[in-house]
Scaffold this active site. Structure first.
Site, PDB file in Angstrom:
ATOM      1  N   ASP A 149     -11.564   1.667   2.967  1.00  0.00           N
ATOM      2  CA  ASP A 149     -11.809   0.239   2.727  1.00  0.00           C
ATOM      3  C   ASP A 149     -13.273  -0.009   2.376  1.00  0.00           C
ATOM      4  O   ASP A 149     -13.618  -1.054   1.837  1.00  0.00           O
ATOM      5  CB  ASP A 149     -11.486  -0.558   4.011  1.00  0.00           C
ATOM      6  CG  ASP A 149     -10.203  -1.365   3.885  1.00  0.00           C
ATOM      7  OD1 ASP A 149      -9.760  -1.593   2.755  1.00  0.00           O
ATOM      8  OD2 ASP A 149      -9.666  -1.768   4.941  1.00  0.00           O
ATOM      9  N   GLN A 193      -5.336  -2.345   9.091  1.00  0.00           N
ATOM     10  CA  GLN A 193      -5.049  -3.623   8.432  1.00  0.00           C
ATOM     11  C   GLN A 193      -5.652  -4.776   9.227  1.00  0.00           C
ATOM     12  O   GLN A 193      -5.409  -4.906  10.426  1.00  0.00           O
ATOM     13  CB  GLN A 193      -3.519  -3.792   8.288  1.00  0.00           C
ATOM     14  CG  GLN A 193      -3.107  -5.023   7.514  1.00  0.00           C
ATOM     15  CD  GLN A 193      -3.589  -5.006   6.065  1.00  0.00           C
ATOM     16  OE1 GLN A 193      -3.427  -4.022   5.351  1.00  0.00           O
ATOM     17  NE2 GLN A 193      -4.200  -6.103   5.623  1.00  0.00           N
ATOM     18  N   LYS A 197       0.845  -1.200   0.000  1.00  0.00           N
ATOM     19  CA  LYS A 197       0.000   0.000   0.000  1.00  0.00           C
ATOM     20  C   LYS A 197       0.884   1.257   0.000  1.00  0.00           C
ATOM     21  O   LYS A 197       0.594   2.231  -0.690  1.00  0.00           O
ATOM     22  CB  LYS A 197      -0.948  -0.021   1.208  1.00  0.00           C
ATOM     23  CG  LYS A 197      -2.089  -0.995   0.991  1.00  0.00           C
ATOM     24  CD  LYS A 197      -2.839  -1.385   2.236  1.00  0.00           C
ATOM     25  CE  LYS A 197      -3.772  -2.554   1.869  1.00  0.00           C
ATOM     26  NZ  LYS A 197      -4.378  -3.205   3.009  1.00  0.00           N
TER      27      LYS A 197
END
Ligand code: NDP
Length: 283
Positions: A118, A95, A51
């Site tokens: 997300d 995460q 990322k």
């Protein structure tokens, strides 16, 4: 046709990159993504690193916050509230998975929905459900972009999604429905799974079982999107679909690796730019 996720994701990233450059030229601040990593799960560390690489490529600022495995839920929530309040942060990603003593749902719900790149926050899920503007979950969104990029129109098509998780199966089914497909969601309790899959114009495999779908599951000329990321008997990365057996029967198919996987990060970067624009009221 093999649907090349690397190529399509690069196109998405290049679009983001150009837009960030344009903003720069107009003297705007750089969009910024904050990623929180709790613990040292090797797979998670790799994802976080990728990322960061993605952010660097497109010119999005990235902040990495590493917290120890022993971090309490309260400490993590406090960190999220700080990032929620920071006007220079546009996207917040925690995460997953988190250590067992931390409740994922509580953590996701603590993120400001406007920064939830997300697309997992209940507000964004509700927006998806209602067809309202919001941040879409990256992997399902990526699959829609893949279909678009090969010029495939879902209207009136039979889509079968195998898998009903909140992060892949359910949202991709909703997105296909929003494109006027006729959608079936199958799962571990589905009876006659093979027959269900055989009627699919588009089969989306999001199960997590290596090479579970061979050519007997797919209709000739179907489009096959393989979300699975598994290891085969030789410890090689593979999907839920037996690619070699299906590639000649399908009209179009995604490989693993190099299919759906690369789209996820590309859409995360796209979402970060979108979150920035929505917050800054930029068209
Ligand atoms: P989950 O484990 O949360 O969900 C798996 C789903 O598959 C469940 O709904 C389960 O049914 C169903 N299932 C399991 N076994 C069978 C079976 N034998 N027959 C039919 N259905 C079955 O997984 P995720 O949705 O999180 O991920 C799915 C796969 O996609 C994994 O391999 C994961 O690594 C990969 N993935 C890839 C991403 C990418 O970027 N490419 C992103 C996210 C995930 P039930 O609900 O009944 O238990």
């Amino acid at each position: 046709m093999i649907i090349n996720g690397k190529e399509i994701s690069l196109k998405v990233k290049d679009e983001v990159k150009q837009e960030v450059e344009r903003l720069n030229e107009h003297g705007k601040r750089v969009p910024t993504l904050a990623v929180i990593l709790v613990g040292r799960n090797p797979a998670s560390m790799t994802y976080v690193k990728n990322k960061e690489i993605g952010c660097r490529y497109v010119g999005i600022g990235s902040i990495k916050i590493e917290m120890s495995e022993q971090t309490t839920q309260e400490e993590l929530l406090k960190q999220i509230y700080t990032l929620n309040a920071d006007n220079t942060v546009d996207g917040i990603l925690v995460q997953l998975p988190l250590p067992a003593h931390i409740d994922e749902k509580t953590v996701i719900e603590a993120i400001d929905p406007k920064k939830d790149v997300d697309g997992f926050h209940p507000v964004n899920i509700a927006n998806l459900f209602l067809g309202k503007e919001g941040l879409l979950p990256c992997t399902p969104y990526g699959m829609m972009v893949m279909l678009e990029s090969i010029g495939y129109d879902l209207e009136g098509k039979e889509v079968v999604v195998v898998g009903r998780s909140n992060i892949v199966g359910k949202p991709v089914a909703l997105l296909a429905l929003s494109k006027s497909a006729t959608v079936t969601i199958a799962h571990s309790r589905t009876k006659n799974l093979k027959e269900v899959c055989q009627k699919a114009d588009v089969l989306i495999a999001a199960v997590g079982v290596a090479k579970m779908f061979d050519d007997s599951y797919i209709k000739a000329g179907a489009v096959v999107l393989d979300v699975g990321m598994n290891r085969d008997e030789n410890n090689k990365l593979c999907g839920d679909v037996d690619f070699e057996k299906c590639k000649n029967k399908a009209q179009a198919i995604t490989p693993v690796p190099g299919g759906v996987g690369p789209m996820t990060i590309a859409m995360l970067l796209h979402n970060t730019l979108k979150a920035y624009k929505l917050r800054e009221n930029i068209e």
